[in-house]
Design a protein around this motif. Sequence first.
Motif, PDB file in Angstrom:
ATOM      1  N   LYS A 272       5.943  -5.217   6.527  1.00  0.00           N
ATOM      2  CA  LYS A 272       6.852  -4.977   5.569  1.00  0.00           C
ATOM      3  C   LYS A 272       6.738  -5.918   4.577  1.00  0.00           C
ATOM      4  CE  LYS A 272      10.952  -3.035   7.818  1.00  0.00           C
ATOM      5  NZ  LYS A 272      12.390  -3.395   8.551  1.00  0.00           N
ATOM      6  N   ARG A 275       3.434  -5.207   2.367  1.00  0.00           N
ATOM      7  CA  ARG A 275       3.749  -3.920   1.473  1.00  0.00           C
ATOM      8  C   ARG A 275       4.608  -4.696   0.360  1.00  0.00           C
ATOM      9  NH1 ARG A 275       6.399   1.521   3.476  1.00  0.00           N
ATOM     10  NH2 ARG A 275       4.253   2.068   3.702  1.00  0.00           N
ATOM     11  N   LYS A 276       5.556  -5.656   0.500  1.00  0.00           N
ATOM     12  CA  LYS A 276       6.396  -5.922  -0.404  1.00  0.00           C
ATOM     13  C   LYS A 276       5.586  -7.003  -1.365  1.00  0.00           C
ATOM     14  CE  LYS A 276      10.542  -9.097  -1.231  1.00  0.00           C
ATOM     15  NZ  LYS A 276      11.658  -9.736  -0.616  1.00  0.00           N
ATOM     16  N   ARG A 278       2.346  -6.884  -1.729  1.00  0.00           N
ATOM     17  CA  ARG A 278       1.207  -6.055  -2.084  1.00  0.00           C
ATOM     18  C   ARG A 278       0.045  -6.991  -1.555  1.00  0.00           C
ATOM     19  NH1 ARG A 278       1.897  -1.567  -4.620  1.00  0.00           N
ATOM     20  NH2 ARG A 278      -0.262  -1.647  -5.259  1.00  0.00           N
ATOM     21  N   ASP A 280      -3.038  -8.018   1.647  1.00  0.00           N
ATOM     22  CA  ASP A 280      -3.720  -7.188   2.907  1.00  0.00           C
ATOM     23  C   ASP A 280      -3.967  -8.361   4.156  1.00  0.00           C
ATOM     24  OD1 ASP A 280      -5.753  -8.656   2.153  1.00  0.00           O
ATOM     25  OD2 ASP A 280      -6.952  -6.689   1.892  1.00  0.00           O
TER      26      ASP A 280
END
Length: 374
Positions: A272, A275-276, A278, A280
Amino acid sequence: MIEFIDVAKIYKTQTAVENISFKINDGEFICVIGTSGSGKTTIMRMINRMTEPSKGKILIDGEDIMEKNPVKLRREIGYVIQQIGLLPHMTIYENITLVPSLLKWDEEKKRSIAEELIKKVDLPVEYLDKYPSQLSGGQQQRIGVVRALAADQNIILMDEPFGALDPITREALQNLIKNIQKEMNKTVVFVTHDMNEALNLADRILIMDMGHMAQFDTPENILKNPANDYVRGLLGEDNLNKAKTSYNSVETIMIRNPVAINEAKTTREALKLMRKKRVDTLFVTDAKNVLKGVVGIFELGKLGRVDTYVSEIMNDAVSITNTTKIIEAIHLIVELGYRNLPVVDEKGKLVGIVTRASVVDTIYNNIIGGDGDD
């Protein structure tokens, strides 16, 4: 302090070292470098009388080494060689405590120092019961370093100890020995043929040329003011160009407050956060913000589930300190291929990140001059 006073080593057909004088201060990390036959190994071997000087004096803490018993002298000086030299029929514990055993240390003291030192090189205590053949080459080399420290000698001689290792293992061991040397305040004389290794490790570098001392100075001063064409040749154009970059610490270019996650969080929470933000990759820290490791999206993808703690799947993170010079970060990122490097303070707390992009910007601004419209 180690002091050479007008020291020469003369063989029947050649002079290996000719009338050199210099001082090494307590707690310094000195690299000795030069081409084959320059006299670099002879200098190191004269310190513990493996090779004896033909003339001049070598003093350790003001005492002439030629007035000391050579066996006693060697037991007072640690020695690490490229071939490692672990005795195959002895356990790792017996190898580490070889000199303390000769010095008649009691078993409790030997066990204590062996357990303390093996932890310093990030190997489990259980490895003390293994034999050298059960360890990898890099692990054996770590034990070779530990053995040189076990008798608490103040001077450690290292003769191209990492030359046969792969680049990643070599880099890890370079960082390890430098950190241990600083922590334990040992005087290290390190012979190498690799100028990058010398520039990364040394407080000062002694450059030898055909038995003569070509230059003895800090890496920064040698890069900025090479003494002659021979020194320039050893440095190479790449290093000379890098010398034009700032010698400021990485604090001047690092990105502060990098994305991190607590080691007690789950992989679901890590996904999470990735993704928040951005990203990797996440750096993993403990409750005090001490860097513990790193976890990437590909590791999470291979896992196949999201109910595991981050601490169970994280990898070790190669880090630098906030006092690391930019040129050292350039070496790690550009030459060894690290995409980014976490920056920690003296307590190991995560304080920033140096990225490949920030290093490229620094090279561009300092070497090209930042006139980016041409």
